[in-house]
Design an enzyme around this catalytic site. Sequence first.
Site, PDB file in Angstrom:
ATOM      1  N   GLU A  59       0.838  -1.190   0.000  1.00  0.00           N
ATOM      2  CA  GLU A  59       0.000   0.000   0.000  1.00  0.00           C
ATOM      3  C   GLU A  59       0.882   1.254   0.000  1.00  0.00           C
ATOM      4  OE1 GLU A  59      -3.456   1.802   3.034  1.00  0.00           O
ATOM      5  OE2 GLU A  59      -1.873   0.494   3.791  1.00  0.00           O
ATOM      6  N   LYS A  81     -10.188   0.738  -1.831  1.00  0.00           N
ATOM      7  CA  LYS A  81     -10.370   0.298  -0.450  1.00  0.00           C
ATOM      8  C   LYS A  81     -11.809   0.494   0.003  1.00  0.00           C
ATOM      9  CE  LYS A  81      -8.069   0.718   4.058  1.00  0.00           C
ATOM     10  NZ  LYS A  81      -7.049   1.468   4.814  1.00  0.00           N
ATOM     11  N   CYS A 141      -4.854  -3.328   3.820  1.00  0.00           N
ATOM     12  CA  CYS A 141      -4.541  -3.029   5.216  1.00  0.00           C
ATOM     13  C   CYS A 141      -5.738  -3.292   6.137  1.00  0.00           C
ATOM     14  CB  CYS A 141      -4.051  -1.584   5.318  1.00  0.00           C
ATOM     15  SG  CYS A 141      -3.410  -1.120   6.944  1.00  0.00           S
TER      16      CYS A 141
END
Length: 490
Positions: free
Chosen positions: A255, A312, A363
Site C-alpha cells: 500500500e 479500499k 490493510c
Amino acid sequence: MIAAGFALYAGSPPRDLWWLAPLAFATLAAVVRHRRPRAGFGYGMVFGFAFLLPLLGWLQDFLGADFGPWPWLGVAAVEALFIGLGGAGMALVSRLRLAPVWMAAVFVTAEAIRSAFPFGGFPWGRLAFTQDTGALLPLASIGGATLVSFAVALIGSGLAELAWRARRPRGWAVPLAAVLVPLLGGLAMWPLIGTEAQAGTKRVAVIQGNAPNIGLGLLNSDDVLHDNHIRAARRLVDDVRSGRVPKPDFVVMPEQVGSWGPSRTDPQLSAIAGQLDVPLIVGGLGQDSNGALRNEIVRWDPEDGFSQRYIKQHLVPFAETIPMRSVASLVSPFVDRFPQDMVPANTPGVLEVAGTKIGVGICYDVAYDDVFGPAAANGAQLLVVPTNNAWYGHSEMSYQQLAMSRLRAVETGRAMLVSATSGVSAYVRPDGSVAEQTQLFTARNLNVEVPLRTERTIATELGSTPMWTLAVLGVGAVVLAGWRTRRANA
C-alpha cells in the site's frame, strides 16, 4: 476483571497462547452471571478496557509523541463501552436455560455492533483474532470469524457454568457440551482443511522495500516509500536476470507505494514491469479526474501501465476519512494532510492478473468480514493484502494484522500474501500456517510458489448468515430475559 482482561491480551498475537482467551472469557462470564445488567456493564467495561488498552498500544506508538495518550485512551474507552454492553446482556440472559449459548451469542452480537459503529466500526480485538493458531482456527472455514468468536465465548461461558455447578450432582450436560463441542469440532475439522493446488500454482514476488522508523514523519514522505520500493523492485530485476531467483508470474507491492493523478502515469513502475515482463500489483493514492481521492490497488501492466484497480472499502476514521473535521485536528494529524475525505468502494476486490483471479483488500480491510469472503465467492483463487504498517514502529500491530490474514486464509480456503512496506510481509498457506515471513524494518523480497484454489468453503457459501443468526439469537435472548424479569417484578 482487570487481570482477566489483561489475560485476554496476553493470549493475543504475537504470542501463541490461544487457550488463554476462553479462560479469560470464563472469568468475565463467571463474574457477570446472575448479576444485574448494570453490574454486568461495569464489569464488562473494565474487562474490555484492560484488554484493549495494551492491545491498542500501537496507537500510542503512532500518535503519542505529538498528541499524548488521549487518542489511545479514547479509542480503547469507546470500544470498551461495547464490551460493557456485551457484559450487560450476558448478565441479563445468564438466568435462562442453556445460558452459555445465549451469553456467547450476546457477546458476539456486541462484537458485530462495534465492528459497524461508530464511523464504520472498529473490529480490532475480536475474540476470533486471538485464535490464529490452536484448536478453534479450523472453525473459520465453517462460519468465519463470527463462529470462531462464538466458540471462544461459548467455551468460556461453559467453563464458568461448570465452575458454579462443581459441587452439584446434576446439570452438567449443557456446560460440558458448551466446552467440548467447539473444541472437538475444531480438532475434527483440521484434517479437512485443504491446502493442495486445485488450479495449478503461480510464482509471486512480494516486495518489502522498508521505510524509516520515524512515525508521523512519514506523513509527508511519499517519495521515500516510492523510492525504497522501486529500489527493492530493481533488486528483484537483477536477481531474476542473474538467475538467483526464478522469474515470478507477477509482483505484489505494498500500500502507498505510488501516487498518481488523472494521468495515471509512473515511468519507474512501468520500467520495472517492462524489465520483468510481468504485471505488478501496487498500492497508491489516486486522484480521479473529478478530484476524488482513493486508496487503491492497481494492476500495472508492462505495456499499458495503469489497468484494473481495487478501491479500499473500509477507510480508517480520522485518517482516510475525517469525521467531525472541525475538531478532529485535536486527535489526528491527517486533517491537514488530506483536506478532503477519500472515497471508498463497496464492491469486492477481484483483479485478473496473469490468468489468475486475485482477491484484494488493503490493510484495515482485513479486519472486516465483507472483503475477502465475497472476493472468494466471486472467483478469487488467491488473496493479497498490501499494507503500510511503517507508522507503528516495533509494536505488535503488524503481528495482530498478520493473525487476521491467517484467519481469512482458513475462512476462504485460499493462500494469502501480505505485502507490507516495513513488515511483516508473509506467505500464509490456506490452512493458516505461515510458510515465510519477514522481519520488521528490513528490506527483503519474498519469491514464493503459491497454490491456486477454487473450492469454496462453507464459510464462503454462508457469507454473513452466521453473524445474522447469532445476532437474532442474542437479541432474542435479551428480549426474552428482559420480559421475564419485568414479569417477575410486576
